[in-house]
Scaffold this motif. Sequence first.
Motif, mmCIF file in Angstrom:
data_model
loop_
_atom_site.group_PDB
_atom_site.id
_atom_site.type_symbol
_atom_site.label_atom_id
_atom_site.label_comp_id
_atom_site.label_asym_id
_atom_site.label_seq_id
_atom_site.Cartn_x
_atom_site.Cartn_y
_atom_site.Cartn_z
ATOM 1 N N GLU A 121 0.831 -1.201 0.000
ATOM 2 C CA GLU A 121 0.000 0.000 0.000
ATOM 3 C C GLU A 121 0.871 1.258 0.000
ATOM 4 O OE1 GLU A 121 -2.484 -0.519 3.422
ATOM 5 O OE2 GLU A 121 -4.133 -1.378 2.253
ATOM 6 N N ARG A 122 1.927 1.216 0.814
ATOM 7 C CA ARG A 122 2.833 2.368 0.899
ATOM 8 C C ARG A 122 3.579 2.560 -0.416
ATOM 9 N NH1 ARG A 122 3.221 7.267 2.098
ATOM 10 N NH2 ARG A 122 5.370 8.020 2.300
ATOM 11 N N GLN A 123 3.977 1.456 -1.047
ATOM 12 C CA GLN A 123 4.652 1.546 -2.343
ATOM 13 C C GLN A 123 3.781 2.253 -3.366
ATOM 14 O OE1 GLN A 123 6.881 -1.519 -4.462
ATOM 15 N NE2 GLN A 123 7.013 -2.687 -2.552
ATOM 16 N N VAL A 124 2.495 1.882 -3.397
ATOM 17 C CA VAL A 124 1.569 2.512 -4.343
ATOM 18 C C VAL A 124 1.505 4.018 -4.101
ATOM 19 C CG1 VAL A 124 -0.858 2.721 -5.010
ATOM 20 C CG2 VAL A 124 0.168 0.452 -4.737
ATOM 21 N N LYS A 125 1.416 4.432 -2.836
ATOM 22 C CA LYS A 125 1.332 5.864 -2.514
ATOM 23 C C LYS A 125 2.599 6.605 -2.934
ATOM 24 C CE LYS A 125 -1.943 5.532 1.330
ATOM 25 N NZ LYS A 125 -2.167 5.725 2.790
ATOM 26 N N ILE A 126 3.748 5.986 -2.680
ATOM 27 C CA ILE A 126 5.026 6.614 -3.057
ATOM 28 C C ILE A 126 5.112 6.781 -4.573
ATOM 29 C CG2 ILE A 126 7.542 6.338 -3.092
ATOM 30 C CD1 ILE A 126 7.213 4.687 -0.476
ATOM 31 N N LEU A 127 4.776 5.708 -5.299
ATOM 32 C CA LEU A 127 4.873 5.757 -6.759
ATOM 33 C C LEU A 127 3.850 6.720 -7.360
ATOM 34 C CD1 LEU A 127 5.480 1.973 -7.523
ATOM 35 C CD2 LEU A 127 7.156 3.822 -7.415
ATOM 36 N N GLU A 128 2.691 6.831 -6.728
ATOM 37 C CA GLU A 128 1.687 7.788 -7.206
ATOM 38 C C GLU A 128 2.138 9.231 -6.953
ATOM 39 O OE1 GLU A 128 -2.498 5.246 -7.011
ATOM 40 O OE2 GLU A 128 -1.875 6.415 -5.257
ATOM 41 N N GLU A 129 3.008 9.433 -5.984
ATOM 42 C CA GLU A 129 3.605 10.760 -5.764
ATOM 43 C C GLU A 129 4.692 11.040 -6.785
ATOM 44 O OE1 GLU A 129 4.687 12.266 -1.770
ATOM 45 O OE2 GLU A 129 3.824 10.410 -1.025
ATOM 46 N N ILE A 130 5.476 10.026 -7.091
ATOM 47 C CA ILE A 130 6.619 10.197 -7.991
ATOM 48 C C ILE A 130 6.180 10.374 -9.441
ATOM 49 C CG2 ILE A 130 8.583 8.963 -9.025
ATOM 50 C CD1 ILE A 130 9.188 7.811 -6.273
ATOM 51 N N LYS A 131 5.168 9.641 -9.862
ATOM 52 C CA LYS A 131 4.760 9.625 -11.271
ATOM 53 C C LYS A 131 4.481 11.022 -11.837
ATOM 54 C CE LYS A 131 1.484 7.617 -14.518
ATOM 55 N NZ LYS A 131 0.050 7.398 -14.671
ATOM 56 N N PRO A 132 3.657 11.866 -11.189
ATOM 57 C CA PRO A 132 3.399 13.191 -11.781
ATOM 58 C C PRO A 132 4.635 14.089 -11.802
ATOM 59 C CG PRO A 132 2.354 12.988 -9.620
ATOM 60 C CD PRO A 132 2.819 11.628 -10.005
ATOM 61 N N ILE A 133 5.546 13.888 -10.865
ATOM 62 C CA ILE A 133 6.792 14.657 -10.865
ATOM 63 C C ILE A 133 7.605 14.333 -12.121
ATOM 64 C CG2 ILE A 133 9.007 14.998 -9.671
ATOM 65 C CD1 ILE A 133 6.687 16.265 -8.209
ATOM 66 N N LEU A 134 7.720 13.037 -12.424
ATOM 67 C CA LEU A 134 8.441 12.611 -13.625
ATOM 68 C C LEU A 134 7.720 13.090 -14.886
ATOM 69 C CD1 LEU A 134 9.367 8.943 -12.586
ATOM 70 C CD2 LEU A 134 10.887 10.929 -12.629
ATOM 71 N N GLU A 135 6.393 13.002 -14.887
ATOM 72 C CA GLU A 135 5.612 13.451 -16.046
ATOM 73 C C GLU A 135 5.800 14.945 -16.295
ATOM 74 O OE1 GLU A 135 1.849 10.326 -16.050
ATOM 75 O OE2 GLU A 135 1.770 12.094 -14.765
ATOM 76 N N ASP A 136 6.126 15.673 -15.225
ATOM 77 C CA ASP A 136 6.357 17.113 -15.329
ATOM 78 C C ASP A 136 7.800 17.427 -15.737
ATOM 79 O OD1 ASP A 136 5.374 19.729 -15.160
ATOM 80 O OD2 ASP A 136 6.244 20.010 -13.164
ATOM 81 N N GLY A 137 8.572 16.362 -16.013
ATOM 82 C CA GLY A 137 9.947 16.557 -16.473
ATOM 83 C C GLY A 137 10.933 16.873 -15.374
ATOM 84 N N LYS A 138 10.611 16.491 -14.143
ATOM 85 C CA LYS A 138 11.499 16.757 -13.018
ATOM 86 C C LYS A 138 11.989 15.448 -12.404
ATOM 87 C CE LYS A 138 9.423 21.220 -11.914
ATOM 88 N NZ LYS A 138 10.557 21.958 -12.516
ATOM 89 N N PHE A 139 13.022 15.551 -11.588
ATOM 90 C CA PHE A 139 13.592 14.378 -10.943
ATOM 91 C C PHE A 139 12.777 13.982 -9.713
ATOM 92 C CE2 PHE A 139 18.180 13.305 -12.188
ATOM 93 C CZ PHE A 139 17.922 13.554 -13.525
ATOM 94 N N ALA A 140 12.713 12.674 -9.474
ATOM 95 C CA ALA A 140 11.986 12.166 -8.314
ATOM 96 C C ALA A 140 12.598 12.653 -7.006
ATOM 97 C CB ALA A 140 11.965 10.640 -8.331
ATOM 98 N N SER A 141 13.850 13.065 -7.037
ATOM 99 C CA SER A 141 14.515 13.574 -5.830
ATOM 100 C C SER A 141 13.884 14.875 -5.329
ATOM 101 C CB SER A 141 16.006 13.794 -6.095
ATOM 102 O OG SER A 141 16.208 14.614 -7.229
#
Length: 359
Positions: A153-173
């Motif tokens: 469940e936590r993995q899904v939440k983390i990846l759902e946070e990261i995905k739009p950041i990457l889609e916006d052309g930014k680093f997951a960091s």
Amino acid sequence: MKIGILGLPLTGKTTIFSLLTNKPYDGSYKKDAEERVANVRDERIEKLAEMYNPKKTVYATLNFIDIPSYNPAADRKEKNRILQMIQTVDAIILVVRAFKNDSVPFPEGAESPVDQLDTLKTEMIIRDLEVVENRLSRLIEQNRKKKPTKEEERQVKILEEIKPILEDGKFASKIELSDEDKKLISSLALFTLKPIIVVVNVDEDQLMEEEYPEKEELVNACKDENFAYIEICGKTEADLVELDDDEREEFMKELGIERPGIDRLSKTVYDHLGLITFFTVGEDEVRAWTINQGTTMKKAAGKIHTDLEKGFVKAEVMHYEDLINLGSEDEVKKAGLWRLAGKEEIVKDGEILTIRANA
């Protein structure tokens, strides 16, 4: 500690790798990755070795991995093959080129360091987005069939946070993740979560003038992404290697260089990765040890030997600067600058440790 080196064709990436690892580049094309262990250049261990005249001097080391030049025009399969060679590294050096050479064209479609950095960033973001989307899809499908664990469940939440950041052309960091969260998704080996060091390969004129086209834009881009930044003249560094000590010193003076660029790069890597050095000294051996900032005395003892960590009692501590300035251990003690440290005390960069432990 493994550090991958990534760059577009004709940027001098392998020259930097060769200089770091003190082995001349033969100019041949490589199809596969090459890994070498490099001594971390630190004048402190050399001065300690002069003082103790040990039977053996052991430098701290870093593992560097050089991969074939990354060609943005290659198909996705070839791109993934190249990136997989540095998938498990702890940090990445991105080599971009500013130097001018009429006989060596700039990478196609990337005629400036800014273009090259943007290209490399985009390629890493695309790769990570693909990995995140695939993993997210599998988790969501899997969770429909059975009750997910808390970790899933936590993995899904983390990846759902990261995905739009990457889609916006930014680093997951850009997202602040706890160490526990990073561990949960560590198997994905996301490039955009790794520490990045940008090395700009300049020519001698650019080195002396401290200027090249679009420098300000590149420096600001690095600051925005929290990338470390350093300029190195690969040609000058290669020339320095060929000179004896006196000639090297004179050449550096002419160019206004205080320290070779490769030495500065090692220091930049340490600083950006949050690494420090402590020393052990004696007639048998003078050795530099690499640890993370915030390491306790007990954990540092374990770096030397696991038995020293298990039986840790105290650490005798003095600082490199005090020893060099005062000239001997006895003088350090007389000045009240020698002390005993407990197991939870944090080791500082440049400290010299002698571990007391039960057998």
